[in-house]
Motif scaffolding. Structure first.
Motif, short mmCIF file in Angstrom:
data_model
loop_
_atom_site.label_atom_id
_atom_site.label_comp_id
_atom_site.label_asym_id
_atom_site.label_seq_id
_atom_site.Cartn_x
_atom_site.Cartn_y
_atom_site.Cartn_z
N GLY A 219 41.43 41.16 40.29
CA GLY A 219 42.55 41.76 39.60
C GLY A 219 43.18 40.80 38.63
N ASP A 220 44.16 41.29 37.91
CA ASP A 220 44.97 40.44 37.04
C ASP A 220 45.79 39.53 37.94
N PRO A 221 45.69 38.19 37.77
CA PRO A 221 46.45 37.28 38.63
C PRO A 221 47.95 37.55 38.63
N VAL A 222 48.45 38.15 37.56
CA VAL A 222 49.87 38.48 37.50
C VAL A 222 50.28 39.38 38.66
N HIS A 223 49.32 40.16 39.16
CA HIS A 223 49.64 41.14 40.20
C HIS A 223 49.18 40.73 41.60
N ASP A 224 48.77 39.49 41.77
CA ASP A 224 48.26 39.07 43.08
C ASP A 224 49.27 39.28 44.20
N ALA A 225 50.53 38.92 43.95
CA ALA A 225 51.53 39.04 45.00
C ALA A 225 51.76 40.51 45.37
N LEU A 226 51.77 41.38 44.38
CA LEU A 226 51.95 42.81 44.66
C LEU A 226 50.76 43.38 45.42
N GLU A 227 49.56 42.97 45.04
CA GLU A 227 48.38 43.46 45.76
C GLU A 227 48.40 43.00 47.21
#
Length: 307
Positions: A219-227
């Motif tokens: 995924g986009d690393p920007v969204h790692d915490a949300l994932e």
């Protein structure tokens, strides 16, 4: 009559339709793949007649919506879709709207309701708790379901990417027919929506969505915490009406067993429709939204006025 607008919302310049009074109680209805905002054309009048301001955004990679930067990853992952919806709510200054959708639209609405429940008043979702369990998706499903998901497997390959690029209308029309086997739509209806598939990012976003969902693309690393938060299967804590289409080939057996994921007032309904439920049964979809709205009013917590 719908007004088409575009607003900078997070990483997107999000094109959307608006109907109803500007100071009405807000509803955001999100379409799926491969569909567009016209899925709700027959839903909207039911809601505006009850004073709603209805916003219908084009998803990333669809219609006139555009990425604001060439460097933004053309991700289709669930955290990106949910973030897009939240950014639109912020950009339009909507105070706790009811959010609803099916397919990708149900996914994005569920993500927002699960991760940011303070930002929405309620939820309507086809396929109930429609948050992807990426880890579970790596395991094989029943062969009948794997057969229905042929397009997802195709998109794991470069042949599939090329096929979507070259034959997007033919492929998407086939999906409409397979997912809603009892729905008779005409050429004009399909063609009105198919224009949305000409978006320059359509193929990249769609292919990434299904590769990420099956665990075959980062995924986009920007969204790692949300994932990571979504992997924890957070419950939905806002009032919700969930729906199944009785002839939806993507959800054999339905999703009534998701009830434990909803901890606020919740009702599950089975509708005589397939996967494109807002197209096929617009009054039923609108009634689900109005039911959630009535629950909010009954609770004395009418948080759905525009700021």
């Amino acid at each position: 009559m719908a007004i088409t607008r575009q607003v900078d919302a997070g990483v997107l310049a999000t094109a959307h339709l608006e109907d109803g009074p500007a100071d009405g109680w807000p509803v955001v209805l999100v379409h799926g793949f491969p569909y567009d905002v016209h899925a709700y054309d027959e839903v909207v009048p039911h809601l505006t007649a009850q004073g709603a301001r209805v916003v219908r955004p084009y998803l990333r990679g669809h219609g006139p919506t555009r990425f604001r930067s060439a460097t933004t990853m053309r991700s289709g992952q669930q955290a990106a879709l949910g973030s897009d919806l939240l950014a639109l709510v912020d950009a339009l200054e909507l105070d706790a709207p009811v959010v609803g959708g099916y397919d990708w639209g149900g996914l994005s609405s569920c993500v927002v309701a699960a991760l940011w429940p303070e930002r929405v008043a309620g939820l309507v979702s086809l396929a109930s708790y429609d948050v992807i369990d990426v880890a579970a998706q790596r395991a094989p499903a029943d062969p009948a379901l794997e057969h229905a998901l042929w397009y997802q497997h195709l998109f794991q390959t470069e042949r599939g990417r090329a096929g979507l690029a070259a034959h997007r209308r033919e492929l998407c029309r086939m999906l409409w027919r397979q997912w809603s086997p009892r729905w008779s739509f005409d050429d004009a209806l399909f063609d009105r929506t198919a224009v949305a598939f000409d978006n320059p990012d359509f193929v990249d976003v769609v292919v990434h969505a299904y590769r990420h969902a099956l665990g075959n693309a980062d995924g986009d690393p920007v969204h790692d915490a949300l994932e990571a938060r979504l992997a924890g299967r957070p419950p939905i804590t806002v009032p919700a009406v969930t729906l199944d289409g009785a002839s939806d080939t993507l959800k054999p057996g339905g999703t009534a067993d998701h009830a434990a994921m909803f901890t606020a007032r919740h009702e599950h309904r089975v509708v005589d429709a397939g996967h494109a439920l807002p197209y096929e049964a617009p009054a039923a979809f609108a009634d689900a939204v109005l039911t959630v709205r009535s629950w909010i009013a009954e609770a004395g917590g009418d948080r759905t006025h525009h700021t």
